[in-house]
Design a protein around this motif. Structure first.
Motif, PDB file in Angstrom:
ATOM      1  N   LEU A   7      14.750   1.536   7.511  1.00 12.83           N
ATOM      2  CA  LEU A   7      15.632   1.298   6.374  1.00 12.83           C
ATOM      3  C   LEU A   7      16.367  -0.026   6.522  1.00 12.83           C
ATOM      4  CD1 LEU A   7      17.136   4.865   5.829  1.00 12.83           C
ATOM      5  CD2 LEU A   7      15.533   3.672   4.325  1.00 12.83           C
ATOM      6  N   SER A   8      16.762  -0.352   7.729  1.00 13.32           N
ATOM      7  CA  SER A   8      17.410  -1.632   7.983  1.00 13.32           C
ATOM      8  C   SER A   8      16.454  -2.790   7.731  1.00 13.32           C
ATOM      9  CB  SER A   8      17.920  -1.680   9.428  1.00 13.32           C
ATOM     10  OG  SER A   8      18.442  -2.950   9.739  1.00 13.32           O
ATOM     11  N   SER A   9      15.192  -2.604   8.124  1.00 14.97           N
ATOM     12  CA  SER A   9      14.207  -3.678   8.003  1.00 14.97           C
ATOM     13  C   SER A   9      13.839  -3.975   6.558  1.00 14.97           C
ATOM     14  CB  SER A   9      12.940  -3.323   8.786  1.00 14.97           C
ATOM     15  OG  SER A   9      13.228  -3.136  10.158  1.00 14.97           O
ATOM     16  N   VAL A  10      13.811  -2.937   5.704  1.00 12.74           N
ATOM     17  CA  VAL A  10      13.325  -3.141   4.339  1.00 12.74           C
ATOM     18  C   VAL A  10      14.401  -3.641   3.394  1.00 12.74           C
ATOM     19  CG1 VAL A  10      11.592  -1.342   4.637  1.00 12.74           C
ATOM     20  CG2 VAL A  10      13.777  -0.765   3.556  1.00 12.74           C
ATOM     21  N   SER A  11      15.664  -3.572   3.779  1.00 11.19           N
ATOM     22  CA  SER A  11      16.748  -3.850   2.839  1.00 11.19           C
ATOM     23  C   SER A  11      16.690  -5.247   2.237  1.00 11.19           C
ATOM     24  CB  SER A  11      18.108  -3.646   3.520  1.00 11.19           C
ATOM     25  OG  SER A  11      18.383  -2.264   3.635  1.00 11.19           O
ATOM     26  N   ALA A  12      16.180  -6.215   2.984  1.00  8.72           N
ATOM     27  CA  ALA A  12      16.151  -7.593   2.485  1.00  8.72           C
ATOM     28  C   ALA A  12      14.769  -8.015   2.005  1.00  8.72           C
ATOM     29  CB  ALA A  12      16.638  -8.547   3.575  1.00  8.72           C
ATOM     30  N   LEU A  13      13.819  -7.094   1.945  1.00 11.64           N
ATOM     31  CA  LEU A  13      12.446  -7.437   1.574  1.00 11.64           C
ATOM     32  C   LEU A  13      12.211  -7.267   0.080  1.00 11.64           C
ATOM     33  CD1 LEU A  13      10.400  -5.663   4.413  1.00 11.64           C
ATOM     34  CD2 LEU A  13      10.956  -8.097   4.236  1.00 11.64           C
ATOM     35  N   PRO A  14      11.203  -7.961  -0.472  1.00 10.66           N
ATOM     36  CA  PRO A  14      10.775  -7.656  -1.842  1.00 10.66           C
ATOM     37  C   PRO A  14      10.263  -6.228  -1.906  1.00 10.66           C
ATOM     38  CG  PRO A  14       9.872  -9.758  -1.089  1.00 10.66           C
ATOM     39  CD  PRO A  14      10.471  -9.095   0.109  1.00 10.66           C
ATOM     40  N   LEU A  15      10.338  -5.616  -3.075  1.00 17.68           N
ATOM     41  CA  LEU A  15       9.977  -4.203  -3.224  1.00 17.68           C
ATOM     42  C   LEU A  15       8.553  -3.891  -2.753  1.00 17.68           C
ATOM     43  CD1 LEU A  15      11.779  -3.586  -6.609  1.00 17.68           C
ATOM     44  CD2 LEU A  15      12.186  -2.271  -4.517  1.00 17.68           C
ATOM     45  N   PRO A  16       7.513  -4.695  -3.091  1.00 16.51           N
ATOM     46  CA  PRO A  16       6.162  -4.355  -2.610  1.00 16.51           C
ATOM     47  C   PRO A  16       6.059  -4.332  -1.092  1.00 16.51           C
ATOM     48  CG  PRO A  16       6.043  -5.915  -4.425  1.00 16.51           C
ATOM     49  CD  PRO A  16       7.481  -5.834  -4.019  1.00 16.51           C
ATOM     50  N   GLN A  17       6.693  -5.287  -0.424  1.00 13.38           N
ATOM     51  CA  GLN A  17       6.647  -5.318   1.040  1.00 13.38           C
ATOM     52  C   GLN A  17       7.444  -4.162   1.641  1.00 13.38           C
ATOM     53  OE1 GLN A  17       7.547  -9.193   2.762  1.00 13.38           O
ATOM     54  NE2 GLN A  17       6.698 -10.235   0.962  1.00 13.38           N
ATOM     55  N   ALA A  18       8.568  -3.850   1.019  1.00 18.32           N
ATOM     56  CA  ALA A  18       9.391  -2.744   1.519  1.00 18.32           C
ATOM     57  C   ALA A  18       8.634  -1.430   1.417  1.00 18.32           C
ATOM     58  CB  ALA A  18      10.695  -2.673   0.731  1.00 18.32           C
ATOM     59  N   LEU A  22       7.624   0.947   4.647  1.00 19.31           N
ATOM     60  CA  LEU A  22       8.020   2.354   4.739  1.00 19.31           C
ATOM     61  C   LEU A  22       6.798   3.237   4.950  1.00 19.31           C
ATOM     62  CD1 LEU A  22      10.680   2.422   1.883  1.00 19.31           C
ATOM     63  CD2 LEU A  22      11.123   3.137   4.243  1.00 19.31           C
ATOM     64  N   ALA A  23       5.745   2.988   4.183  1.00 17.28           N
ATOM     65  CA  ALA A  23       4.529   3.788   4.319  1.00 17.28           C
ATOM     66  C   ALA A  23       3.909   3.613   5.694  1.00 17.28           C
ATOM     67  CB  ALA A  23       3.528   3.407   3.228  1.00 17.28           C
ATOM     68  N   ALA A  24       3.901   2.378   6.203  1.00 19.26           N
ATOM     69  CA  ALA A  24       3.331   2.112   7.528  1.00 19.26           C
ATOM     70  C   ALA A  24       4.116   2.818   8.623  1.00 19.26           C
ATOM     71  CB  ALA A  24       3.299   0.608   7.793  1.00 19.26           C
ATOM     72  N   ALA A  25       5.415   3.065   8.368  1.00 20.50           N
ATOM     73  CA  ALA A  25       6.260   3.763   9.347  1.00 20.50           C
ATOM     74  C   ALA A  25       6.152   5.280   9.210  1.00 20.50           C
ATOM     75  CB  ALA A  25       7.708   3.336   9.174  1.00 20.50           C
ATOM     76  N   GLY A  26       5.280   5.752   8.297  1.00 26.17           N
ATOM     77  CA  GLY A  26       5.085   7.185   8.139  1.00 26.17           C
ATOM     78  C   GLY A  26       5.983   7.833   7.111  1.00 26.17           C
ATOM     79  N   THR A  59       2.883   9.089  -0.989  1.00 22.73           N
ATOM     80  CA  THR A  59       1.851   8.973   0.036  1.00 22.73           C
ATOM     81  C   THR A  59       2.217   7.896   1.047  1.00 22.73           C
ATOM     82  OG1 THR A  59      -0.523   8.606   0.406  1.00 22.73           O
ATOM     83  CG2 THR A  59       0.532   7.257  -1.281  1.00 22.73           C
ATOM     84  N   THR A  60       1.561   7.936   2.198  1.00 20.65           N
ATOM     85  CA  THR A  60       1.670   6.868   3.193  1.00 20.65           C
ATOM     86  C   THR A  60       0.393   6.035   3.226  1.00 20.65           C
ATOM     87  OG1 THR A  60       0.854   8.353   4.933  1.00 20.65           O
ATOM     88  CG2 THR A  60       3.245   8.199   4.655  1.00 20.65           C
ATOM     89  N   ASP A  61      -0.559   6.332   2.330  1.00 25.73           N
ATOM     90  CA  ASP A  61      -1.829   5.616   2.305  1.00 25.73           C
ATOM     91  C   ASP A  61      -1.600   4.154   1.913  1.00 25.73           C
ATOM     92  OD1 ASP A  61      -4.366   4.751   0.423  1.00 25.73           O
ATOM     93  OD2 ASP A  61      -4.970   5.911   2.178  1.00 25.73           O
ATOM     94  N   ALA A  62      -1.927   3.243   2.830  1.00 23.28           N
ATOM     95  CA  ALA A  62      -1.620   1.823   2.626  1.00 23.28           C
ATOM     96  C   ALA A  62      -2.319   1.263   1.397  1.00 23.28           C
ATOM     97  CB  ALA A  62      -2.025   1.027   3.868  1.00 23.28           C
ATOM     98  N   ARG A  63      -3.578   1.650   1.183  1.00 29.16           N
ATOM     99  CA  ARG A  63      -4.298   1.122   0.027  1.00 29.16           C
ATOM    100  C   ARG A  63      -3.676   1.552  -1.286  1.00 29.16           C
ATOM    101  NH1 ARG A  63     -10.720   1.882   0.852  1.00 29.16           N
ATOM    102  NH2 ARG A  63     -10.559   1.394   3.038  1.00 29.16           N
ATOM    103  N   GLN A  64      -3.318   2.831  -1.351  1.00 31.37           N
ATOM    104  CA  GLN A  64      -2.717   3.341  -2.581  1.00 31.37           C
ATOM    105  C   GLN A  64      -1.363   2.699  -2.843  1.00 31.37           C
ATOM    106  OE1 GLN A  64      -3.835   6.001  -5.146  1.00 31.37           O
ATOM    107  NE2 GLN A  64      -2.490   4.360  -5.823  1.00 31.37           N
TER     108      GLN A  64
END
Length: 304
Positions: A7-18, A22-26, A59-64
């Motif tokens: 949550l700390s890491s995504v706060s400053a990211l663009p929405l697609p990257q965030a 999150l999905a990559a972290a499960g 989902t956590t599926d990266a492609r989706q």
């Protein structure tokens, strides 16, 4: 990566990257309307398993996840709560119409708030307190409207950073873990925040008609999240007061409970609890005067 770290890491990211992080972290995610909280995805009514809607699509599926945010780069990020994500959230409101901070602090002093995983500032200026979910003890979502505190467990979802709500504000990571994080006892917390008097024995109001049962079912089907279970309980009590049997009550109200997203086991448990709470003999009901009447039987076509 811990919940607080991601949550700390995504706060400053663009929405697609965030969303991708999150999905990559499960952490399962779903796209929500840009600048709002509603899920973008609608279920395939003919084949809901192939295309689930709402928070069921998370989902956590990266492609989706990549495909969703390529299509909707400004979509807010929703995260389902409960067993599916491993986190439950206590949502403390701070709005002109009510402030839940004082009630939350009273609950903390009473020992009902354990250590949390993370704290996120909500768009309205309140706070989301993240707790680990106990996979052996599912806890459903609820609202304590008078206390201005909500709980998001099974059957709920929250909006995650760095999402924003138009005209209100954005969701921002505030703090990491407090003490040793532990699951919150949602039932005890709700009873403390929104104490309910012991139910008085229900008075029998006379026989119920099939169309009455249909109207009650339709009313349950319109309940908002957080009031679904309470609405189902009230409607179940009304049917039990009228002398319907437990199977008849399930037949009449279970489809409405499913319509608002309640799990089948929770629906049956709520209806059984209402049936027991009425203290009414199911064989007959008393109408006007002293002569007992047999209740009108529901047909299988009431909710068709």
């Amino acid at each position: 990566m811990s919940v607080a770290s991601v949550l700390s890491s995504v706060s400053a990211l663009p929405l697609p990257q965030a969303a991708a992080l999150l999905a990559a972290a499960g952490v399962p995610v779903l796209p929500c309307v840009p600048g709002a909280k509603n899920p973008l995805l609608k279920p395939d009514e003919e084949n809901p398993e192939a295309q689930p809607g709402g928070f069921h699509a998370a989902t956590t599926d990266a492609r989706q996840v990549t495909a969703w945010w390529r299509r909707w780069p400004s979509a807010n990020i929703g995260v389902p709560t409960g067993a599916v994500s491993g986190v439950e959230v206590v949502d403390v409101d701070r709005k002109p119409g009510g402030d839940g901070v004082a009630a939350f602090e009273r609950a903390r002093r009473a020992g009902l708030v354990p250590g949390w995983l993370a704290v996120v500032r909500s768009a309205s200026g309140g706070a989301h307190f993240y707790f680990p979910a106990d996979t052996d003890r599912p806890q459903r979502s609820w609202q304590a409207a008078k206390a201005h505190v909500d709980f998001r467990g099974d059957g709920g979802y929250i909006i995650a950073p760095p999402s924003a709500v138009t005209g209100t504000g954005s969701y921002e990571f505030v703090a990491g873990a407090d003490r040793a994080p532990a699951p919150v006892d949602a039932d005890r917390l709700r009873d403390f925040l929104d104490p309910r008097p012991d139910p008085a024995p229900h008075r029998v109001r006379g026989p119920i008609r099939s169309e009455d049962a249909a109207r009650l079912a339709a009313w349950v089907g319109m309940r908002d999240e957080g009031e679904r279970n309470r609405g189902l309980f009230w409607a179940s009590c009304r049917l039990a007061e009228a002398g319907l049997s437990l199977p008849e009550m399930v037949d009449a109200l279970a489809p409405a409970g499913e319509q608002v997203g309640l799990p089948q086991r929770e629906i049956e448990t709520t209806i059984r609890s209402a049936y027991r709470a009425t203290h009414v003999q199911p064989a007959s009901v008393v109408g006007q005067g002293d002569a007992p009447r047999q209740p009108t039987k529901l047909t299988g076509q009431v909710l068709s």
